[in-house]
Design an enzyme around this catalytic site. Structure first.
Site, PDB file in Angstrom:
ATOM      1  N   GLU A 275       0.804  -1.221   0.000  1.00 34.28           N
ATOM      2  CA  GLU A 275       0.000   0.000   0.000  1.00 34.28           C
ATOM      3  C   GLU A 275       0.840   1.276   0.000  1.00 34.28           C
ATOM      4  O   GLU A 275       0.545   2.218   0.725  1.00 34.28           O
ATOM      5  CB  GLU A 275      -0.931  -0.004   1.230  1.00 34.28           C
ATOM      6  CG  GLU A 275      -1.918  -1.149   1.201  1.00 34.28           C
ATOM      7  CD  GLU A 275      -2.743  -1.269   2.484  1.00 34.28           C
ATOM      8  OE1 GLU A 275      -3.919  -1.625   2.360  1.00 34.28           O
ATOM      9  OE2 GLU A 275      -2.227  -1.011   3.580  1.00 34.28           O
TER      10      GLU A 275
HETATM   11  C1  TNX Z   1      -4.583  -4.064   4.341  1.00 35.13           C
HETATM   12  S1  TNX Z   1      -3.035  -6.411   3.991  1.00 35.13           S
HETATM   13  C2  TNX Z   1      -3.331  -3.860   4.891  1.00 35.13           C
HETATM   14  C3  TNX Z   1      -3.221  -3.467   6.304  1.00 35.13           C
HETATM   15  C4  TNX Z   1      -4.556  -3.377   6.970  1.00 35.13           C
HETATM   16  C5  TNX Z   1      -5.443  -4.484   6.481  1.00 35.13           C
HETATM   17  C6  TNX Z   1      -6.754  -4.568   7.176  1.00 35.13           C
HETATM   18  C7  TNX Z   1      -1.919  -5.410   3.865  1.00 35.13           C
HETATM   19  C8  TNX Z   1      -0.666  -5.877   3.337  1.00 35.13           C
HETATM   20  N1  TNX Z   1      -2.169  -4.163   4.254  1.00 35.13           N
HETATM   21  O1  TNX Z   1      -2.532  -2.243   6.396  1.00 35.13           O
HETATM   22  O2  TNX Z   1      -4.363  -3.469   8.337  1.00 35.13           O
HETATM   23  O3  TNX Z   1      -5.651  -4.313   5.117  1.00 35.13           O
HETATM   24  O4  TNX Z   1      -7.440  -5.708   6.801  1.00 35.13           O
END
Ligand code: TNX
Length: 463
Positions: A275
């Site tokens: 992300e």
């Molecule tokens: C996505 S999964 C994220 C996290 C959040 C999560 C909540 C991922 C690699 N990153 O930053 O906590 O969703 O479900």
């Protein structure tokens, strides 16, 4: 009494007999692997009737068990296999001490069977983590991935950067400001040692270049303009980034990687990489091309969320697939270039997804995940170009934005983690939902007597 196949994960070979062995006050363990045999909680004596024998072949975690009216024999090539056998025996043992007779031989499908605990959004103490380890090893989970840093908190002490924990591990950190705390280096070593005694490898994650607001709040020198950022305790993602063009970034990252690598005996260091919406694609590539070699320099193999696979990876690097899309070109390309993959698709393995729409804990961006949904899929079918032999294993992930206690952690973990554990261990052809739901039904009573909270899923007839 239990049946010989009342085991999760289901063993590879189960041949029941009519024998019954009863553990009494006189039962003793004997033979090889005494530190492992001690986990049965029985005294030892040279002529004990529960015998551990070093032998057999297969991977370290393989084992066999023979149960007759008179004795129990565990054969394993390594302590890890003896420990796996102990977990099987603990599951087979009824409260009156009886063990069903027969032969079991067993070995894992995948080397890596993990669970991730997010201690950044909500901190969990050393004792809470130890108790979690006790509960997960019953299902032959062998990796504990600790998500140690994120926008809302920094949970591991790093020499030379004291404000990371003094400021970003302090009261008021975590989602809603209610999950404070951090591990000193000694705390972390204590978790690692406790896990290692139970054949669990700790995988530390330092999430970067995104998910770094807590680091930047502690050290404004890590921001683009050197200006302080505000502390964040909301659940937003994708807004913070380390600066790919700044040498301060790499001094910081190298100090962190060197320290975390030194504290971690296991082979892996997870560098996040997810992300990174606040990092341009060019900057992401620049950043990863500096940081991936650092992980190797300090003797570790990099794991990263699968966005990491958008850059050229060393073939030792492991993308961890987490999204819900039916394909991922970058992950397939990394596999073609020799990488192994950890499968963690959110719509199956995310323990922070709600079980049902009205469930009080959890999120629902990947949909609701009831127990049958967690069980009824296969990692070798999940992504085109990512076949069985390219899989290092599977991992369930528990993000903690909505969690406030160990009981919350347990409620989201059980009974779904046993489903993921069976996917990771049991041969694909031997897996079956109706068999799993019958076997998991026996656990409610055990979790209750062990004070472990669980979701009494309506998909199961609880014993
Ligand atoms: C996505 S999964 C994220 C996290 C959040 C999560 C909540 C991922 C690699 N990153 O930053 O906590 O969703 O479900």
């Amino acid at each position: 009494m239990r049946l010989l196949d009342d085991v999760i994960p289901l063993p590879v070979t189960v041949q029941p007999s009519s024998a019954v062995f009863t553990i009494t006050a006189d039962t003793r363990v004997s033979g090889d692997y005494p530190e492992v045999a001690a986990f049965l909680g029985l005294p030892s004596s040279p002529a004990g009737d529960v015998r551990f024998v070093a032998g057999g072949d297969g991977p370290d975690e393989s084992y066999s068990i023979d149960i007759s009216d008179e004795s129990v024999t565990v054969t394993a090539p390594a302590p890890a296999g003896a420990f796996a056998a102990v977990q099987t025996l603990q599951q087979l043992r009824s409260s009156d001490g009886r063990l069903p007779g027969g032969h079991i031989s067993d070995r894992p499908r995948f080397a890596y069977r993990g669970v991730m605990l997010d201690v950044a959004r909500h901190f969990f103490t050393v004792d809470e983590v130890k108790s979690y380890i006790d509960a997960i090893v019953a299902f032959k989970i062998n990796h504990l991935h600790l998500h140690l840093t994120d926008d809302q908190g920094w949970r591991i002490e790093i020499p030379g950067w004291p404000r990371l924990t003094e400021v970003s591990g302090a009261a008021g950190t975590g989602v809603d400001g209610v999950g404070p705390g951090f591990y000193t280096r000694d705390h972390y070593r204590e978790i690692v040692a406790y896990a290692a005694e139970r054949f669990v490898t700790v995988v530390p994650e330092i999430d970067m270049p995104g998910h770094v607001n807590a680091a930047q709040f502690a050290y404004p020198s890590l921001t683009a303009d050197g200006e302080p950022v505000t502390q964040r305790t909301d659940g937003e993602v994708g807004y913070s980034s380390l600066v790919a063009g700044s040498e301060t970034t790499y001094t910081f990252v190298e100090d962190v990687i060197r320290e975390v690598a030194a504290l971690t005996p296991g082979p892996f260091l997870h560098i996040g990489g997810d992300e990174a919406q606040a990092t341009t694609a060019d900057d992401y590539r620049t950043f990863m091309s500096r940081v991936l070699p650092m992980v190797g320099k300090y003797g570790k193999r990099a794991i990263g969320w699968h966005e990491m696979a958008t850059v050229d990876l060393p073939d030792t690097a492991v993308p961890q697939f987490w999204r819900t899309e039916p394909d991922d070109e970058a992950t397939a390309r990394a596999v073609a270039a020799g990488s192994q993959v950890i499968m963690s698709p959110a719509d199956r393995t995310y323990l922070d997804m709600k079980y049902t729409p009205d469930f009080p804990l959890g999120l629902d961006w990947a949909g609701c995940v009831e127990l049958d949904r967690a069980y009824d899929w296969d990692p070798a079918d999940r992504l085109p170009g990512v076949p069985e032999h390219s899989l290092l294993g599977v991992e369930a992930a528990l993000w903690s934005e909505t969690l406030r206690s160990l009981a919350d952690v347990q409620t989201m973990t059980f009974p779904r983690l046993p489903a993921i554990a069976e996917i990771g261990w049991t041969p694909r052809a031997a897996r079956d939902w109706s068999s799993f739901r019958r076997r998991v039904g026996a656990y409610g009573a055990r979790w209750r007597s062990g004070n472990i909270a669980y979701h009494p899923s309506p998909t199961v007839d609880w014993e």
